[in-house]
Design an enzyme around this catalytic site. Sequence first.
Site, PDB file in Angstrom:
ATOM      1  CG  ASN A 138      -0.253  -0.059   2.499  1.00 25.74           C
ATOM      2  OD1 ASN A 138       0.455   0.881   2.842  1.00 25.74           O
ATOM      3  ND2 ASN A 138      -0.404  -1.151   3.240  1.00 25.74           N
TER       4      ASN A 138
ATOM      5  CG  ASP B 290      -7.667  -4.733   5.876  1.00 26.37           C
ATOM      6  OD1 ASP B 290      -7.085  -4.604   6.966  1.00 26.37           O
ATOM      7  OD2 ASP B 290      -8.397  -3.858   5.391  1.00 26.37           O
TER       8      ASP B 290
ATOM      9  CE  LYS C 136       9.819 -12.754 -12.741  1.00 28.74           C
ATOM     10  NZ  LYS C 136      10.479 -12.523 -14.007  1.00 28.74           N
TER      11      LYS C 136
ATOM     12  N   PRO D  72      -4.461 -11.058  10.460  1.00 27.95           N
ATOM     13  CG  PRO D  72      -2.560 -11.431  11.746  1.00 27.95           C
ATOM     14  CD  PRO D  72      -3.140 -11.683  10.390  1.00 27.95           C
ATOM     15  CG  ASP D  73      -7.619  -5.327  13.215  1.00 25.60           C
ATOM     16  OD1 ASP D  73      -6.821  -4.647  13.893  1.00 25.60           O
ATOM     17  OD2 ASP D  73      -8.534  -4.834  12.542  1.00 25.60           O
TER      18      ASP D  73
ATOM     19  CG  PHE E  79      -3.701   6.622  12.737  1.00 27.83           C
ATOM     20  CD1 PHE E  79      -2.965   6.380  13.884  1.00 27.83           C
ATOM     21  CD2 PHE E  79      -3.568   7.840  12.090  1.00 27.83           C
ATOM     22  CE1 PHE E  79      -2.106   7.343  14.390  1.00 27.83           C
ATOM     23  CE2 PHE E  79      -2.708   8.812  12.590  1.00 27.83           C
ATOM     24  CZ  PHE E  79      -1.980   8.568  13.733  1.00 27.83           C
TER      25      PHE E  79
ATOM     26  CE  LYS F 232     -11.995   1.439   9.946  1.00 23.59           C
ATOM     27  NZ  LYS F 232     -11.202   2.090   8.909  1.00 23.59           N
TER      28      LYS F 232
ATOM     29  CE  LYS G 141      -9.895  -2.003  13.524  1.00 23.50           C
ATOM     30  NZ  LYS G 141      -8.778  -2.191  12.632  1.00 23.50           N
TER      31      LYS G 141
HETATM   32  N1  CTP Z   1      -5.009  -2.222  11.621  1.00 20.89           N
HETATM   33  C1  CTP Z   1      -4.250  -3.243  12.164  1.00 20.89           C
HETATM   34  N2  CTP Z   1      -4.240  -4.475  11.581  1.00 20.89           N
HETATM   35  C2  CTP Z   1      -4.974  -4.709  10.468  1.00 20.89           C
HETATM   36  C3  CTP Z   1      -5.757  -3.673   9.911  1.00 20.89           C
HETATM   37  C4  CTP Z   1      -5.745  -2.443  10.498  1.00 20.89           C
HETATM   38  O1  CTP Z   1      -3.574  -3.017  13.178  1.00 20.89           O
HETATM   39  N3  CTP Z   1      -4.953  -5.914   9.916  1.00 20.89           N
HETATM   40  C5  CTP Z   1      -5.034  -0.913  12.303  1.00 20.89           C
HETATM   41  C6  CTP Z   1      -4.394   0.220  11.544  1.00 20.89           C
HETATM   42  O2  CTP Z   1      -3.028   0.365  11.918  1.00 20.89           O
HETATM   43  C7  CTP Z   1      -5.222   1.417  12.015  1.00 20.89           C
HETATM   44  C8  CTP Z   1      -6.588   0.819  12.285  1.00 20.89           C
HETATM   45  O3  CTP Z   1      -6.390  -0.574  12.456  1.00 20.89           O
HETATM   46  O4  CTP Z   1      -4.744   1.924  13.250  1.00 20.89           O
HETATM   47  C9  CTP Z   1      -7.605   1.042  11.208  1.00 20.89           C
HETATM   48  O5  CTP Z   1      -7.075   0.648   9.979  1.00 20.89           O
HETATM   49  P1  CTP Z   1      -7.889   0.928   8.642  1.00 20.89           P
HETATM   50  O6  CTP Z   1      -7.073   0.459   7.488  1.00 20.89           O
HETATM   51  O7  CTP Z   1      -8.411   2.332   8.653  1.00 20.89           O
HETATM   52  O8  CTP Z   1      -9.183   0.045   8.801  1.00 20.89           O
HETATM   53  P2  CTP Z   1      -9.470  -1.489   8.878  1.00 20.89           P
HETATM   54  O9  CTP Z   1      -9.644  -1.853  10.317  1.00 20.89           O
HETATM   55  O10 CTP Z   1      -8.480  -2.275   8.109  1.00 20.89           O
HETATM   56  O11 CTP Z   1     -10.906  -1.543   8.202  1.00 20.89           O
HETATM   57  P3  CTP Z   1     -11.318  -1.190   6.672  1.00 20.89           P
HETATM   58  O12 CTP Z   1     -10.136  -1.564   5.820  1.00 20.89           O
HETATM   59  O13 CTP Z   1     -12.502  -2.036   6.468  1.00 20.89           O
HETATM   60  O14 CTP Z   1     -11.623   0.294   6.658  1.00 20.89           O
END
Ligand code: CTP
Length: 308
Positions: A117, A186, A196, A212-213, A231, A245, A249
């Site tokens: 990203n 995600d 490759k 994992p989140d 964030f 969120k 979370k």
């Molecule tokens: N985050 C994380 N681990 C993930 C996804 C997100 O720790 N696998 C954290 C990011 O560092 C940020 C927060 O969760 O602090 C929100 O991330 P964001 O990308 O805005 O949202 P998502 O929770 O991934 O949800 P979506 O993509 O559906 O908006």
Amino acid sequence: YYYSGRYQDVIDLATTTLLATRAPLLIAPAMNTNMYQHPATQQNMATLKTRGAVFVGPDSGRLACRTVGPGRLIDPMTILEACVPLLRAEKDLAGKRVVITSGATHEPIDPVRYIGNRSSGKMGRAIALEALARGAEVTVVSGPSEVAIPHNVKLVSIQTATEMAEAVASLMHECDIFVAAAAVGDYRVDAPAASKRKKSGKSLELRLVENPDVLALAGSDRKNGKIIVGFAAETDDLIKNATAKVKQKNLDLIVANQVNTPDSGFGSDTTTAAFVDSKGKVEELPNMSKGDLAEMLMDRVAKLTGAR
Ligand code: CTP
């Protein structure tokens, strides 16, 4: 900083400066490798450290004497940044251990390709610098990033979301404040190829599985009055999505970040954001530098730590 062939002069000058002024003293050594690594120099540096002097550098590389090795003067910007914590009087995060996730994640498709990203790591870096200036002990768990981690910050380098989750899990027992500034992928490729991939003339389908989140895992471990900050990177419905969120979370605070305008979000030096707290209270902020946002954020965090 001081560049000299006579290192003992520097030690003398540094010691008398420290003793006479009691001002913070930062030393950026730059000299020939043999001189730098000499036990006398190392011992003198150790003595100065015990007297409160802070060292930054040296860098490693090509030296004025046409040799290569440690002893090169470190980049002046790094010296300047190392001054910031020394000059900040208010140490409202002294003794606090801060863990910050930063940068992007790269999920491999094969040994040469990945899903990533646009995160530059600038926001995570600004928060690390701010926490350091306020006296915290800072660890950054960073994925690929455009910017270097500040001097005196412990760096744990990772590539994937799974590695980030593992690194954070191992740090949570020694963490008072957790800030998730990373843009975490995600999804990852279910079975990355070991070699490759060759093009086949047909379309290619990749099966993606959810990662994992990292932040949600941190939010589920609220022992010892930890402060958890996230964030929310949003293109639409900024406040609504960020508010959801915070609850999902289990956070103390979220920084809702507009990421689809030229002066805000990925890669930009400035950002337009809002704070949303655990009670849903919203504080909208004007567009500002990531450094200023980091300062405002850590003001809120310091208040929260005081309330615990
Ligand atoms: N985050 C994380 N681990 C993930 C996804 C997100 O720790 N696998 C954290 C990011 O560092 C940020 C927060 O969760 O602090 C929100 O991330 P964001 O990308 O805005 O949202 P998502 O929770 O991934 O949800 P979506 O993509 O559906 O908006």
